[in-house]
Design a protein around this motif. Sequence first.
Motif, PDB file in Angstrom:
ATOM      1  N   GLY A  41      27.800  15.767   5.229  1.00 45.03           N
ATOM      2  CA  GLY A  41      27.366  16.411   6.466  1.00 45.03           C
ATOM      3  C   GLY A  41      25.899  16.798   6.448  1.00 45.03           C
ATOM      4  N   PRO A  42      25.471  17.449   7.516  1.00 41.68           N
ATOM      5  CA  PRO A  42      24.070  17.819   7.671  1.00 41.68           C
ATOM      6  C   PRO A  42      23.605  18.812   6.597  1.00 41.68           C
ATOM      7  CG  PRO A  42      25.280  18.165   9.709  1.00 41.68           C
ATOM      8  CD  PRO A  42      26.270  17.852   8.659  1.00 41.68           C
ATOM      9  N   THR A  43      22.356  18.708   6.226  1.00 41.57           N
ATOM     10  CA  THR A  43      21.811  19.606   5.216  1.00 41.57           C
ATOM     11  C   THR A  43      21.005  20.745   5.831  1.00 41.57           C
ATOM     12  OG1 THR A  43      19.906  18.151   4.986  1.00 41.57           O
ATOM     13  CG2 THR A  43      21.724  17.838   3.436  1.00 41.57           C
ATOM     14  N   GLU A  44      20.756  20.687   7.120  1.00 44.74           N
ATOM     15  CA  GLU A  44      20.006  21.748   7.793  1.00 44.74           C
ATOM     16  C   GLU A  44      20.871  22.384   8.879  1.00 44.74           C
ATOM     17  OE1 GLU A  44      16.195  20.639   9.263  1.00 44.74           O
ATOM     18  OE2 GLU A  44      15.724  19.428   7.495  1.00 44.74           O
ATOM     19  N   ASP A  45      20.737  23.674   9.044  1.00 47.58           N
ATOM     20  CA  ASP A  45      21.541  24.402  10.034  1.00 47.58           C
ATOM     21  C   ASP A  45      21.372  23.851  11.436  1.00 47.58           C
ATOM     22  OD1 ASP A  45      22.517  26.068   8.080  1.00 47.58           O
ATOM     23  OD2 ASP A  45      21.053  27.642   8.469  1.00 47.58           O
ATOM     24  N   ARG A  46      20.155  23.552  11.821  1.00 47.42           N
ATOM     25  CA  ARG A  46      19.936  23.081  13.194  1.00 47.42           C
ATOM     26  C   ARG A  46      20.613  21.738  13.437  1.00 47.42           C
ATOM     27  NH1 ARG A  46      15.387  19.556  13.650  1.00 47.42           N
ATOM     28  NH2 ARG A  46      14.295  19.449  11.663  1.00 47.42           N
ATOM     29  N   LEU A  47      20.709  20.885  12.407  1.00 47.93           N
ATOM     30  CA  LEU A  47      21.420  19.623  12.555  1.00 47.93           C
ATOM     31  C   LEU A  47      22.926  19.858  12.655  1.00 47.93           C
ATOM     32  CD1 LEU A  47      19.482  17.403   9.988  1.00 47.93           C
ATOM     33  CD2 LEU A  47      19.269  17.417  12.478  1.00 47.93           C
ATOM     34  N   TYR A  48      23.415  20.815  11.889  1.00 49.62           N
ATOM     35  CA  TYR A  48      24.841  21.160  11.957  1.00 49.62           C
ATOM     36  C   TYR A  48      25.169  21.698  13.347  1.00 49.62           C
ATOM     37  CZ  TYR A  48      29.423  22.921  10.673  1.00 49.62           C
ATOM     38  OH  TYR A  48      30.771  23.129  10.606  1.00 49.62           O
ATOM     39  N   GLU A  49      24.349  22.613  13.819  1.00 49.43           N
ATOM     40  CA  GLU A  49      24.600  23.254  15.119  1.00 49.43           C
ATOM     41  C   GLU A  49      24.536  22.255  16.269  1.00 49.43           C
ATOM     42  OE1 GLU A  49      25.645  26.317  15.711  1.00 49.43           O
ATOM     43  OE2 GLU A  49      25.659  26.732  13.558  1.00 49.43           O
ATOM     44  N   LYS A  50      23.712  21.233  16.132  1.00 51.78           N
ATOM     45  CA  LYS A  50      23.558  20.237  17.185  1.00 51.78           C
ATOM     46  C   LYS A  50      24.886  19.521  17.472  1.00 51.78           C
ATOM     47  CE  LYS A  50      19.977  17.128  18.620  1.00 51.78           C
ATOM     48  NZ  LYS A  50      18.724  16.510  18.279  1.00 51.78           N
ATOM     49  N   GLU A  51      25.707  19.330  16.439  1.00 55.45           N
ATOM     50  CA  GLU A  51      27.011  18.683  16.584  1.00 55.45           C
ATOM     51  C   GLU A  51      28.093  19.570  15.971  1.00 55.45           C
ATOM     52  OE1 GLU A  51      26.400  14.865  14.764  1.00 55.45           O
ATOM     53  OE2 GLU A  51      25.577  14.048  16.609  1.00 55.45           O
ATOM     54  N   LYS A  52      28.039  20.838  16.314  1.00 56.02           N
ATOM     55  CA  LYS A  52      28.905  21.853  15.707  1.00 56.02           C
ATOM     56  C   LYS A  52      30.391  21.527  15.803  1.00 56.02           C
ATOM     57  CE  LYS A  52      29.650  26.861  15.610  1.00 56.02           C
ATOM     58  NZ  LYS A  52      30.364  26.716  14.390  1.00 56.02           N
ATOM     59  N   ASP A  53      30.862  21.118  16.968  1.00 57.15           N
ATOM     60  CA  ASP A  53      32.291  20.837  17.136  1.00 57.15           C
ATOM     61  C   ASP A  53      32.743  19.734  16.179  1.00 57.15           C
ATOM     62  OD1 ASP A  53      32.507  22.781  19.095  1.00 57.15           O
ATOM     63  OD2 ASP A  53      32.247  21.347  20.736  1.00 57.15           O
ATOM     64  N   TYR A  54      31.971  18.659  16.123  1.00 60.54           N
ATOM     65  CA  TYR A  54      32.311  17.552  15.228  1.00 60.54           C
ATOM     66  C   TYR A  54      32.269  17.994  13.764  1.00 60.54           C
ATOM     67  CZ  TYR A  54      31.937  13.254  12.566  1.00 60.54           C
ATOM     68  OH  TYR A  54      32.129  12.268  11.630  1.00 60.54           O
ATOM     69  N   ASN A  55      31.197  18.690  13.380  1.00 59.73           N
ATOM     70  CA  ASN A  55      31.051  19.119  11.987  1.00 59.73           C
ATOM     71  C   ASN A  55      32.123  20.128  11.588  1.00 59.73           C
ATOM     72  OD1 ASN A  55      28.786  17.515  11.335  1.00 59.73           O
ATOM     73  ND2 ASN A  55      27.465  18.924  12.427  1.00 59.73           N
ATOM     74  N   ASP A  56      32.471  21.034  12.485  1.00 58.04           N
ATOM     75  CA  ASP A  56      33.552  21.986  12.199  1.00 58.04           C
ATOM     76  C   ASP A  56      34.875  21.243  11.990  1.00 58.04           C
ATOM     77  OD1 ASP A  56      31.860  24.145  12.327  1.00 58.04           O
ATOM     78  OD2 ASP A  56      32.638  24.898  14.240  1.00 58.04           O
ATOM     79  N   GLN A  57      35.123  20.232  12.816  1.00 57.07           N
ATOM     80  CA  GLN A  57      36.354  19.446  12.688  1.00 57.07           C
ATOM     81  C   GLN A  57      36.380  18.728  11.328  1.00 57.07           C
ATOM     82  OE1 GLN A  57      36.609  16.107  15.328  1.00 57.07           O
ATOM     83  NE2 GLN A  57      38.810  15.919  15.087  1.00 57.07           N
ATOM     84  N   GLN A  58      35.256  18.144  10.932  1.00 57.81           N
ATOM     85  CA  GLN A  58      35.204  17.452   9.647  1.00 57.81           C
ATOM     86  C   GLN A  58      35.423  18.418   8.486  1.00 57.81           C
ATOM     87  OE1 GLN A  58      34.995  14.003   9.201  1.00 57.81           O
ATOM     88  NE2 GLN A  58      35.473  14.210  11.368  1.00 57.81           N
ATOM     89  N   LEU A  59      34.785  19.575   8.544  1.00 60.40           N
ATOM     90  CA  LEU A  59      34.993  20.580   7.494  1.00 60.40           C
ATOM     91  C   LEU A  59      36.446  21.022   7.440  1.00 60.40           C
ATOM     92  CD1 LEU A  59      31.932  23.000   7.531  1.00 60.40           C
ATOM     93  CD2 LEU A  59      32.756  21.604   5.651  1.00 60.40           C
ATOM     94  N   SER A  60      37.060  21.152   8.578  1.00 66.13           N
ATOM     95  CA  SER A  60      38.464  21.547   8.647  1.00 66.13           C
ATOM     96  C   SER A  60      39.328  20.544   7.880  1.00 66.13           C
ATOM     97  CB  SER A  60      38.905  21.624  10.110  1.00 66.13           C
ATOM     98  OG  SER A  60      40.272  21.896  10.209  1.00 66.13           O
ATOM     99  N   ILE A  61      39.056  19.275   8.069  1.00 65.24           N
ATOM    100  CA  ILE A  61      39.805  18.222   7.380  1.00 65.24           C
ATOM    101  C   ILE A  61      39.505  18.227   5.882  1.00 65.24           C
ATOM    102  CG2 ILE A  61      40.045  15.713   7.141  1.00 65.24           C
ATOM    103  CD1 ILE A  61      39.450  15.620  10.230  1.00 65.24           C
TER     104      ILE A  61
END
Length: 81
Positions: A41-61
Amino acid sequence: MTWEKIFEQTDRDINLQRVMNMMAYEKKTGEHDWIPDRAIGPTEDRLYEKEKDYNDQQLSIILSKPPIDIQKMKSPKSGNF
């Protein structure tokens, strides 16, 4: 460095890590031959936040946690690690 040289060096680094795993864990090396969570996943907060829903879903898995627990996780922006 060219991209080709960077990829070539990365391949050597990965292979060295695998050899070290083999030396340390022998037949159980497969249990330790995985990408660390931080590398996914993203290494910077702003990149994570840009696709937060997707990244949260991936972390959940990946972490086998419900999405609500992922949303409660602190980030560097909140100042609480």
